[in-house]
Design a protein around this motif. Structure first.
Motif, PDB file in Angstrom:
ATOM      1  N   VAL A  10     -10.938  -4.189   3.486  1.00  0.00           N
ATOM      2  CA  VAL A  10     -11.014  -3.655   1.848  1.00  0.00           C
ATOM      3  C   VAL A  10     -10.487  -4.906   1.180  1.00  0.00           C
ATOM      4  O   VAL A  10      -9.429  -5.297   1.286  1.00  0.00           O
ATOM      5  N   LEU A  43      -8.281   5.208  -0.385  1.00  0.00           N
ATOM      6  CA  LEU A  43      -9.299   4.252   0.251  1.00  0.00           C
ATOM      7  C   LEU A  43     -10.818   4.687  -0.501  1.00  0.00           C
ATOM      8  O   LEU A  43     -11.666   3.886  -0.779  1.00  0.00           O
ATOM      9  N   TRP A  55     -16.084   0.267   8.321  1.00  0.00           N
ATOM     10  CA  TRP A  55     -15.361   1.261   7.430  1.00  0.00           C
ATOM     11  C   TRP A  55     -15.869   2.681   7.928  1.00  0.00           C
ATOM     12  O   TRP A  55     -15.416   3.632   7.795  1.00  0.00           O
ATOM     13  N   SER A  90     -13.538   5.447   9.417  1.00  0.00           N
ATOM     14  CA  SER A  90     -13.136   6.557   8.797  1.00  0.00           C
ATOM     15  C   SER A  90     -13.728   7.901   9.183  1.00  0.00           C
ATOM     16  O   SER A  90     -13.374   9.031   9.282  1.00  0.00           O
ATOM     17  N   ALA A 123      -8.868   1.622   8.309  1.00  0.00           N
ATOM     18  CA  ALA A 123      -9.978   1.308   7.702  1.00  0.00           C
ATOM     19  C   ALA A 123      -9.645   0.313   6.474  1.00  0.00           C
ATOM     20  O   ALA A 123     -10.696   0.030   5.734  1.00  0.00           O
ATOM     21  N   TRP A 124      -8.534   0.179   5.931  1.00  0.00           N
ATOM     22  CA  TRP A 124      -8.037  -0.729   4.828  1.00  0.00           C
ATOM     23  C   TRP A 124      -8.213  -2.147   5.398  1.00  0.00           C
ATOM     24  O   TRP A 124      -8.439  -2.959   4.468  1.00  0.00           O
ATOM     25  N   LEU A 165       0.768  -1.067  -0.005  1.00  0.00           N
ATOM     26  CA  LEU A 165      -0.083   0.063   0.012  1.00  0.00           C
ATOM     27  C   LEU A 165       0.755   1.166  -0.141  1.00  0.00           C
ATOM     28  O   LEU A 165       0.482   2.358  -0.910  1.00  0.00           O
ATOM     29  N   ALA A 193     -11.056   3.003  -3.700  1.00  0.00           N
ATOM     30  CA  ALA A 193     -11.182   1.637  -3.653  1.00  0.00           C
ATOM     31  C   ALA A 193     -12.570   1.303  -3.406  1.00  0.00           C
ATOM     32  O   ALA A 193     -13.150   0.423  -3.739  1.00  0.00           O
ATOM     33  N   THR A 212     -12.496  13.960   1.806  1.00  0.00           N
ATOM     34  CA  THR A 212     -10.973  13.991   1.719  1.00  0.00           C
ATOM     35  C   THR A 212     -10.346  15.086   1.879  1.00  0.00           C
ATOM     36  O   THR A 212      -9.273  15.385   1.451  1.00  0.00           O
ATOM     37  N   LEU A 251      -3.782   8.300   1.619  1.00  0.00           N
ATOM     38  CA  LEU A 251      -4.491   6.834   2.063  1.00  0.00           C
ATOM     39  C   LEU A 251      -5.965   6.960   2.093  1.00  0.00           C
ATOM     40  O   LEU A 251      -6.619   6.089   1.559  1.00  0.00           O
ATOM     41  N   ASN A 252      -6.440   7.962   2.784  1.00  0.00           N
ATOM     42  CA  ASN A 252      -8.088   8.236   2.740  1.00  0.00           C
ATOM     43  C   ASN A 252      -8.555   8.470   1.101  1.00  0.00           C
ATOM     44  O   ASN A 252      -9.634   7.908   0.703  1.00  0.00           O
TER      45      ASN A 252
END
Length: 353
Positions: free
Chosen positions: A101, A264, A119, A123, A97-98, A25, A267, A224, A260-261
């Motif tokens: 996923v 995410l 999640w 988040s 949070a990942w 990641l 994703a 975000t 990362l957010n």
């Protein structure tokens, strides 16, 4: 061997999985960050990063080393404990949070039945890092940026919640893997399309779910703090927002957490609306690994995020709030009513429509 009720072999396997996942990641994030900068440069007809490594491919790693070796400066009037805790909290919540996923069949840290709820909860906790960082800096500009960010994230989480409800109603499950599996069979089964002519009733949902995809995409930008909704970091008004007093590794942790957010959200868009790891056309035997389809869709969504950043001017704060509360909230509520009515009349799409 069991210690404190935990099987050590299971714990070792999970730790290895988490280590590999985090490594992949972070490395992927480095190249996505370079992609973001290159796209922005191309739109403005600039070269972008092109010195460190071939075509600038190592620029993100050079920036990482630069931030790590710089001196960490803590303002004299700051709350030192909270000042250091804030970026760590932001990073931990972003990584946490990942955990639910799935990136391919069976490729998930924790396949929770309540994955979507997990999640949403994790988040939502990420905003505390921003609030604490802005308050602990003991400066007006970071505090104003933190207030803006918290109001913005709370406002758009409401609409994201209702958008998620429409997807969950169609699938009948809160499990992320179930949501992806419900979209198997070709792009006409994806929640963004729903153009399955063998099931004409599902065509009624096409305009509703496409609109939900658009709302989710825009809400993800706001959630975000991504341009054109980066009011919490508006350099023309707040210098740099909630992290203006941060430097060195602490600033780096904020930036990694923010990106990362962003990834995410790309994703989640892939999982909820674009079929996850499923190929656009199901020919029975797939020669391309499922992870490739997930990755290519995620990169496409990140490209869309980058293009919006490069070409759309920043909103005023009152426009941002008006859009969330007066447009997204009522229309997403109407969509929930329409989709729930469809499910009552015809049943879940995952169960045959």
């Amino acid at each position: 061997m069991v210690v404190f009720g935990i099987e050590l072999s299971w714990l070792a396997v999970k730790l290895i999985q988490i280590g590999l996942f985090v490594t992949v990641l972070l490395v992927g994030l480095a190249f996505l960050l370079l992609m973001d900068r290159k796209i922005w440069a191309a739109v403005q007809m600039r070269r972008g990063p092109n010195v460190v490594g071939a075509f600038g491919l190592l620029q993100s790693f050079a920036d990482f080393i630069k931030f790590v070796v710089k001196e960490l400066i803590i303002p004299a009037g700051a709350d030192k404990v909270l000042f250091i805790l804030a970026p760590i909290l932001t990073l931990v919540m972003a990584f946490g949070a990942w955990a639910v996923v799935p990136v391919a069949p069976g490729w998930v840290i924790s396949n929770l039945n309540l994955g979507v709820l997990y999640w949403l909860a994790i988040s939502s906790l990420g905003v505390y890092g921003i609030i604490i960082g802005g308050w602990a800096s003991n400066s007006k500009y970071p505090f104003l940026g933190a207030l803006r960010s918290s109001a913005q994230m709370v406002s758009y989480e409401v609409s994201i919640g209702f958008i998620l409800i429409t997807v969950l109603l169609l699938v009948g499950s809160l499990n992320m893997t179930d949501i992806v599996d419900a979209q198997a069979g070709g792009f006409w089964h994806w929640h963004i399309a729903l153009l399955d002519f063998s099931n004409p009733k599902s065509l009624l949902l096409f305009p509703v779910m496409f609109y939900m995809f658009v709302l989710f995409f825009i809400s993800a930008l706001a959630e975000t703090n991504r341009p054109p909704f980066d009011l919490a970091e508006a350099e023309s008004e707040l210098v740099a927002g909630y992290q203006v007093e941060y430097s060195s590794t602490a600033y780096l942790l904020f930036m990694i957490g923010e990106y990362l957010n962003i990834v995410l959200m790309c994703a989640m868009t892939t999982l909820l609306f674009l079929g996850g790891w499923h190929a656009p056309i199901d020919i029975g035997v797939q020669f391309v690994p499922p992870f490739f389809w997930f990755a290519i869709k995620l990169v496409f969504m990140f490209f869309m995020f980058s293009m919006v950043k490069a070409i759309v001017p920043r909103y005023r704060y009152d426009q941002l709030m008006r859009l969330g509360w007066k447009v997204f909230l009522p229309t997403s509520l109407v969509a929930v009513v329409l989709v729930s009515g469809y499910v009552v009349m015809f049943g879940h799409l995952a169960g045959g429509g």
